[in-house]
Design a protein around this motif. Structure first.
Motif, PDB file in Angstrom:
ATOM      1  N   PRO A 111       0.792  -1.238   0.000  1.00 14.58           N
ATOM      2  CA  PRO A 111       0.000   0.000   0.000  1.00 14.58           C
ATOM      3  C   PRO A 111       0.822   1.284   0.000  1.00 14.58           C
ATOM      4  O   PRO A 111       0.470   2.236  -0.691  1.00 14.58           O
ATOM      5  CB  PRO A 111      -0.839  -0.097   1.273  1.00 14.58           C
ATOM      6  CG  PRO A 111      -0.855  -1.544   1.617  1.00 14.58           C
ATOM      7  CD  PRO A 111       0.440  -2.106   1.103  1.00 14.58           C
ATOM      8  N   GLU A 112       1.918   1.321   0.762  1.00 10.30           N
ATOM      9  CA  GLU A 112       2.677   2.572   0.869  1.00 10.30           C
ATOM     10  C   GLU A 112       3.294   3.004  -0.459  1.00 10.30           C
ATOM     11  O   GLU A 112       3.509   4.183  -0.686  1.00 10.30           O
ATOM     12  CB  GLU A 112       3.740   2.493   1.971  1.00 10.30           C
ATOM     13  CG  GLU A 112       4.780   1.407   1.800  1.00 10.30           C
ATOM     14  CD  GLU A 112       4.340   0.028   2.277  1.00 10.30           C
ATOM     15  OE1 GLU A 112       5.121  -0.915   2.121  1.00 10.30           O
ATOM     16  OE2 GLU A 112       3.223  -0.115   2.795  1.00 10.30           O
ATOM     17  N   SER A 113       3.556   2.061  -1.344  1.00 11.14           N
ATOM     18  CA  SER A 113       4.114   2.436  -2.644  1.00 11.14           C
ATOM     19  C   SER A 113       3.147   2.135  -3.788  1.00 11.14           C
ATOM     20  O   SER A 113       3.520   2.231  -4.951  1.00 11.14           O
ATOM     21  CB  SER A 113       5.444   1.720  -2.872  1.00 11.14           C
ATOM     22  OG  SER A 113       5.264   0.322  -2.808  1.00 11.14           O
ATOM     23  N   GLN A 114       1.923   1.787  -3.451  1.00  8.35           N
ATOM     24  CA  GLN A 114       0.864   1.509  -4.424  1.00  8.35           C
ATOM     25  C   GLN A 114       1.346   0.546  -5.506  1.00  8.35           C
ATOM     26  O   GLN A 114       1.332   0.857  -6.694  1.00  8.35           O
ATOM     27  CB  GLN A 114       0.330   2.806  -5.026  1.00  8.35           C
ATOM     28  CG  GLN A 114      -0.321   3.695  -3.997  1.00  8.35           C
ATOM     29  CD  GLN A 114      -0.970   4.929  -4.596  1.00  8.35           C
ATOM     30  OE1 GLN A 114      -0.697   5.302  -5.726  1.00  8.35           O
ATOM     31  NE2 GLN A 114      -1.846   5.560  -3.840  1.00  8.35           N
ATOM     32  N   GLN A 115       1.759  -0.645  -5.064  1.00  7.10           N
ATOM     33  CA  GLN A 115       2.235  -1.667  -5.985  1.00  7.10           C
ATOM     34  C   GLN A 115       1.402  -2.939  -5.847  1.00  7.10           C
ATOM     35  O   GLN A 115       0.817  -3.203  -4.800  1.00  7.10           O
ATOM     36  CB  GLN A 115       3.709  -1.962  -5.745  1.00  7.10           C
ATOM     37  CG  GLN A 115       4.591  -0.784  -6.120  1.00  7.10           C
ATOM     38  CD  GLN A 115       6.051  -1.084  -5.934  1.00  7.10           C
ATOM     39  OE1 GLN A 115       6.458  -1.754  -5.003  1.00  7.10           O
ATOM     40  NE2 GLN A 115       6.858  -0.577  -6.858  1.00  7.10           N
ATOM     41  N   PHE A 116       1.393  -3.716  -6.921  1.00 13.11           N
ATOM     42  CA  PHE A 116       0.598  -4.927  -6.999  1.00 13.11           C
ATOM     43  C   PHE A 116       1.490  -6.123  -7.269  1.00 13.11           C
ATOM     44  O   PHE A 116       2.576  -5.995  -7.813  1.00 13.11           O
ATOM     45  CB  PHE A 116      -0.426  -4.807  -8.139  1.00 13.11           C
ATOM     46  CG  PHE A 116      -1.370  -3.659  -7.986  1.00 13.11           C
ATOM     47  CD1 PHE A 116      -2.566  -3.817  -7.321  1.00 13.11           C
ATOM     48  CD2 PHE A 116      -1.055  -2.416  -8.513  1.00 13.11           C
ATOM     49  CE1 PHE A 116      -3.441  -2.752  -7.176  1.00 13.11           C
ATOM     50  CE2 PHE A 116      -1.919  -1.342  -8.374  1.00 13.11           C
ATOM     51  CZ  PHE A 116      -3.117  -1.515  -7.707  1.00 13.11           C
ATOM     52  N   SER A 117       0.989  -7.309  -6.943  1.00 12.16           N
ATOM     53  CA  SER A 117       1.736  -8.545  -7.193  1.00 12.16           C
ATOM     54  C   SER A 117       1.156  -9.274  -8.396  1.00 12.16           C
ATOM     55  O   SER A 117       0.118  -8.898  -8.945  1.00 12.16           O
ATOM     56  CB  SER A 117       1.658  -9.456  -5.963  1.00 12.16           C
ATOM     57  OG  SER A 117       0.339  -9.964  -5.840  1.00 12.16           O
ATOM     58  N   GLY A 118       1.821 -10.359  -8.749  1.00 17.17           N
ATOM     59  CA  GLY A 118       1.328 -11.203  -9.825  1.00 17.17           C
ATOM     60  C   GLY A 118      -0.039 -11.788  -9.504  1.00 17.17           C
ATOM     61  O   GLY A 118      -0.856 -12.023 -10.399  1.00 17.17           O
ATOM     62  N   TYR A 119      -0.304 -12.035  -8.220  1.00 17.24           N
ATOM     63  CA  TYR A 119      -1.616 -12.545  -7.814  1.00 17.24           C
ATOM     64  C   TYR A 119      -2.712 -11.545  -8.191  1.00 17.24           C
ATOM     65  O   TYR A 119      -3.767 -11.925  -8.702  1.00 17.24           O
ATOM     66  CB  TYR A 119      -1.631 -12.825  -6.306  1.00 17.24           C
ATOM     67  CG  TYR A 119      -2.985 -13.260  -5.812  1.00 17.24           C
ATOM     68  CD1 TYR A 119      -3.408 -14.571  -6.000  1.00 17.24           C
ATOM     69  CD2 TYR A 119      -3.836 -12.369  -5.172  1.00 17.24           C
ATOM     70  CE1 TYR A 119      -4.661 -14.979  -5.568  1.00 17.24           C
ATOM     71  CE2 TYR A 119      -5.088 -12.771  -4.731  1.00 17.24           C
ATOM     72  CZ  TYR A 119      -5.496 -14.077  -4.926  1.00 17.24           C
ATOM     73  OH  TYR A 119      -6.732 -14.471  -4.492  1.00 17.24           O
ATOM     74  N   GLN A 120      -2.457 -10.262  -7.943  1.00 15.15           N
ATOM     75  CA  GLN A 120      -3.435  -9.234  -8.294  1.00 15.15           C
ATOM     76  C   GLN A 120      -3.620  -9.160  -9.804  1.00 15.15           C
ATOM     77  O   GLN A 120      -4.718  -8.972 -10.306  1.00 15.15           O
ATOM     78  CB  GLN A 120      -3.027  -7.873  -7.724  1.00 15.15           C
ATOM     79  CG  GLN A 120      -2.919  -7.839  -6.223  1.00 15.15           C
ATOM     80  CD  GLN A 120      -4.228  -8.114  -5.500  1.00 15.15           C
ATOM     81  OE1 GLN A 120      -5.296  -8.172  -6.081  1.00 15.15           O
ATOM     82  NE2 GLN A 120      -4.143  -8.295  -4.202  1.00 15.15           N
ATOM     83  N   LEU A 121      -2.525  -9.322 -10.552  1.00  9.19           N
ATOM     84  CA  LEU A 121      -2.612  -9.331 -12.013  1.00  9.19           C
ATOM     85  C   LEU A 121      -3.494 -10.480 -12.482  1.00  9.19           C
ATOM     86  O   LEU A 121      -4.338 -10.310 -13.363  1.00  9.19           O
ATOM     87  CB  LEU A 121      -1.218  -9.438 -12.643  1.00  9.19           C
ATOM     88  CG  LEU A 121      -1.189  -9.595 -14.169  1.00  9.19           C
ATOM     89  CD1 LEU A 121      -1.843  -8.410 -14.868  1.00  9.19           C
ATOM     90  CD2 LEU A 121       0.243  -9.785 -14.649  1.00  9.19           C
TER      91      LEU A 121
END
Length: 107
Positions: A42-52
């Motif tokens: 959340p702090e860097s607004q990044q996503f993982s492969g799971y979210q993809l």
């Protein structure tokens, strides 16, 4: 896009996620607002492969069934519950087999 050493998963920005799923940014924002996906970091607004994977699945549901974002959330939730039930059934079947073997060996 970079790999997370501790998660052995890809980590991507919002723009990379949008580009990878082939949808409009506003559509992906709607998924976030409906809590279908959330930032893994959340702090860097990044996503993982799971979210993809989730976004791509949601995109297919949207395309194939013309489902709205709230409907997609419900469909994904139900699909997850079905998978959990299948897993419980497999475990049950495995446990049941073990019990039968134990009873037969006592004879």
């Amino acid at each position: 896009m970079k790999h997370s050493p501790e998660l052995t998963d890809i980590i991507m920005s919002f723009d990379e996620l949008v580009s990878a799923c082939g949808q409009e940014p506003q559509w992906v924002i709607a998924l976030i607002e409906e809590s279908i996906i959330e930032y893994d970091i959340p702090e860097s607004q990044q996503f993982s492969g799971y979210q993809l994977t989730t976004v791509r699945r949601a995109s297919r549901l949207s395309r194939d069934f013309e489902a709205s974002v709230p409907a997609i959330g419900l469909i994904l939730e139900l699909l997850e519950e079905v998978e959990q039930l299948r897993q419980y059934k497999r475990q049950w079947d495995n446990d049941k087999t073990m019990i039968e073997i134990e009873v037969n060996s006592l004879k």
